[in-house]
Design an enzyme around this catalytic site. Structure first.
Site, PDB file in Angstrom:
ATOM      1  N   ASP A  30       0.851  -1.190   0.000  1.00  0.00           N
ATOM      2  CA  ASP A  30       0.000   0.000   0.000  1.00  0.00           C
ATOM      3  C   ASP A  30       0.889   1.244   0.000  1.00  0.00           C
ATOM      4  OD1 ASP A  30      -3.227   0.508   0.986  1.00  0.00           O
ATOM      5  OD2 ASP A  30      -1.817   2.206   1.109  1.00  0.00           O
ATOM      6  N   ILE A  31       0.492   2.235  -0.803  1.00  0.00           N
ATOM      7  CA  ILE A  31       1.296   3.447  -0.952  1.00  0.00           C
ATOM      8  C   ILE A  31       1.292   4.288   0.337  1.00  0.00           C
ATOM      9  CG2 ILE A  31      -0.496   5.039  -1.792  1.00  0.00           C
ATOM     10  CD1 ILE A  31       1.494   5.801  -4.058  1.00  0.00           C
ATOM     11  N   ASN A  86     -12.931  -3.494   2.240  1.00  0.00           N
ATOM     12  CA  ASN A  86     -13.937  -2.445   2.265  1.00  0.00           C
ATOM     13  C   ASN A  86     -14.817  -2.572   1.029  1.00  0.00           C
ATOM     14  OD1 ASN A  86     -12.882  -1.234   4.632  1.00  0.00           O
ATOM     15  ND2 ASN A  86     -11.301  -0.224   3.423  1.00  0.00           N
ATOM     16  N   GLU A  94     -12.312   3.088  -1.415  1.00  0.00           N
ATOM     17  CA  GLU A  94     -11.885   4.254  -2.198  1.00  0.00           C
ATOM     18  C   GLU A  94     -11.483   3.880  -3.613  1.00  0.00           C
ATOM     19  OE1 GLU A  94      -8.861   6.093   0.170  1.00  0.00           O
ATOM     20  OE2 GLU A  94     -10.318   6.835   1.640  1.00  0.00           O
ATOM     21  N   VAL A  95     -10.999   2.680  -3.805  1.00  0.00           N
ATOM     22  CA  VAL A  95     -10.593   2.233  -5.144  1.00  0.00           C
ATOM     23  C   VAL A  95     -11.558   1.123  -5.577  1.00  0.00           C
ATOM     24  CG1 VAL A  95      -8.756   1.213  -6.540  1.00  0.00           C
ATOM     25  CG2 VAL A  95      -8.174   2.819  -4.698  1.00  0.00           C
ATOM     26  N   HIS A  99     -10.215  -5.548  -3.470  1.00  0.00           N
ATOM     27  CA  HIS A  99      -8.900  -5.761  -2.865  1.00  0.00           C
ATOM     28  C   HIS A  99      -9.039  -6.123  -1.400  1.00  0.00           C
ATOM     29  CE1 HIS A  99      -9.888  -1.455  -2.592  1.00  0.00           C
ATOM     30  NE2 HIS A  99      -9.261  -1.445  -1.424  1.00  0.00           N
ATOM     31  N   HIS A 101      -6.924  -5.873   2.066  1.00  0.00           N
ATOM     32  CA  HIS A 101      -5.760  -5.368   2.789  1.00  0.00           C
ATOM     33  C   HIS A 101      -5.216  -6.494   3.662  1.00  0.00           C
ATOM     34  CE1 HIS A 101      -6.781  -0.945   2.264  1.00  0.00           C
ATOM     35  NE2 HIS A 101      -7.958  -1.487   2.016  1.00  0.00           N
TER      36      HIS A 101
HETATM   37  P1  5GP Z   1      -9.767   1.185   0.159  1.00  0.00           P
HETATM   38  O1  5GP Z   1     -10.014   2.418   0.988  1.00  0.00           O
HETATM   39  O2  5GP Z   1     -10.374   1.313  -1.216  1.00  0.00           O
HETATM   40  O3  5GP Z   1     -10.123  -0.086   0.858  1.00  0.00           O
HETATM   41  O4  5GP Z   1      -8.201   1.102   0.003  1.00  0.00           O
HETATM   42  C1  5GP Z   1      -7.506   1.653  -1.059  1.00  0.00           C
HETATM   43  C2  5GP Z   1      -6.043   1.610  -0.683  1.00  0.00           C
HETATM   44  O5  5GP Z   1      -5.295   1.853  -1.849  1.00  0.00           O
HETATM   45  C3  5GP Z   1      -5.640   2.684   0.335  1.00  0.00           C
HETATM   46  O6  5GP Z   1      -5.101   2.054   1.497  1.00  0.00           O
HETATM   47  C4  5GP Z   1      -4.596   3.526  -0.413  1.00  0.00           C
HETATM   48  O7  5GP Z   1      -3.519   3.928   0.406  1.00  0.00           O
HETATM   49  C5  5GP Z   1      -4.150   2.578  -1.514  1.00  0.00           C
HETATM   50  N1  5GP Z   1      -3.714   3.237  -2.735  1.00  0.00           N
HETATM   51  C6  5GP Z   1      -4.354   4.251  -3.388  1.00  0.00           C
HETATM   52  N2  5GP Z   1      -3.676   4.601  -4.493  1.00  0.00           N
HETATM   53  C7  5GP Z   1      -2.587   3.784  -4.552  1.00  0.00           C
HETATM   54  C8  5GP Z   1      -1.496   3.671  -5.473  1.00  0.00           C
HETATM   55  O8  5GP Z   1      -1.387   4.378  -6.481  1.00  0.00           O
HETATM   56  N3  5GP Z   1      -0.564   2.718  -5.199  1.00  0.00           N
HETATM   57  C9  5GP Z   1      -0.643   1.916  -4.085  1.00  0.00           C
HETATM   58  N4  5GP Z   1       0.345   1.036  -3.913  1.00  0.00           N
HETATM   59  N5  5GP Z   1      -1.650   1.997  -3.213  1.00  0.00           N
HETATM   60  C10 5GP Z   1      -2.608   2.928  -3.432  1.00  0.00           C
END
Ligand code: 5GP
Ligand code: ZN
Length: 112
Positions: A30-31, A86, A94-95, A99, A101
């Site tokens: 994760d970034i 999520n 958010e994405v 996925h 985590h």
């Molecule tokens: P969500 O909130 O959708 O469950 O998690 C999305 C995750 O993607 C977040 O923890 C965020 O830090 C990670 N993320 C967003 N953009 C990028 C990216 O460009 N590269 C990587 N490696 N992680 C990302």
């Protein structure tokens, strides 16, 4: 041409810190890590979320679940880890590419 961030990462169009890849799955760091180990594990096929799953995905999702502890151990998380998936805006997703985590090690976040 997809607009999906994680599909672009799988394709190599956006760089990522890859830790694992096979025909079906891709895993990367994760970034913005919330713990000393913070991975994202994704199916290579674009599936938006758990809400988009159907019976055809059963084998793939089972395979992904079996891979999670293996990947956690590959990062040194021998005594356990946390997984979070999520789903949708109400779940804080958010994405829009399914996925899981994997979190563990030092600085594990609270469950809230
Ligand atoms: P969500 O909130 O959708 O469950 O998690 C999305 C995750 O993607 C977040 O923890 C965020 O830090 C990670 N993320 C967003 N953009 C990028 C990216 O460009 N590269 C990587 N490696 N992680 C990302
Ligand atoms: Zn995608």
């Amino acid at each position: 041409m997809t607009d999906c961030l994680f599909c672009k990462i799988i394709a190599g169009d956006i760089p990522s810190d890859k830790v694992y890849e096979d025909d079906l799955l891709y895993a990367f760091k994760d970034i913005s890590p919330k713990a000393s180990v913070h991975l994202l594990v994704i199916p290579k096929v674009h599936i938006e979320s758990l809400d988009s799953l159907n019976a055809e995905h059963q084998q793939l999702i089972g395979y992904m679940m079996l891979k999670l502890p293996e990947l956690a151990k590959s990062q040194g998380l021998d005594d356990g880890f946390r997984t979070i998936i999520n789903t949708g805006p109400g779940g804080g997703q958010e994405v829009g590419h399914l996925h899981s985590h994997i979190l563990g090690g030092k600085n594990m976040p609270g469950f809230n």
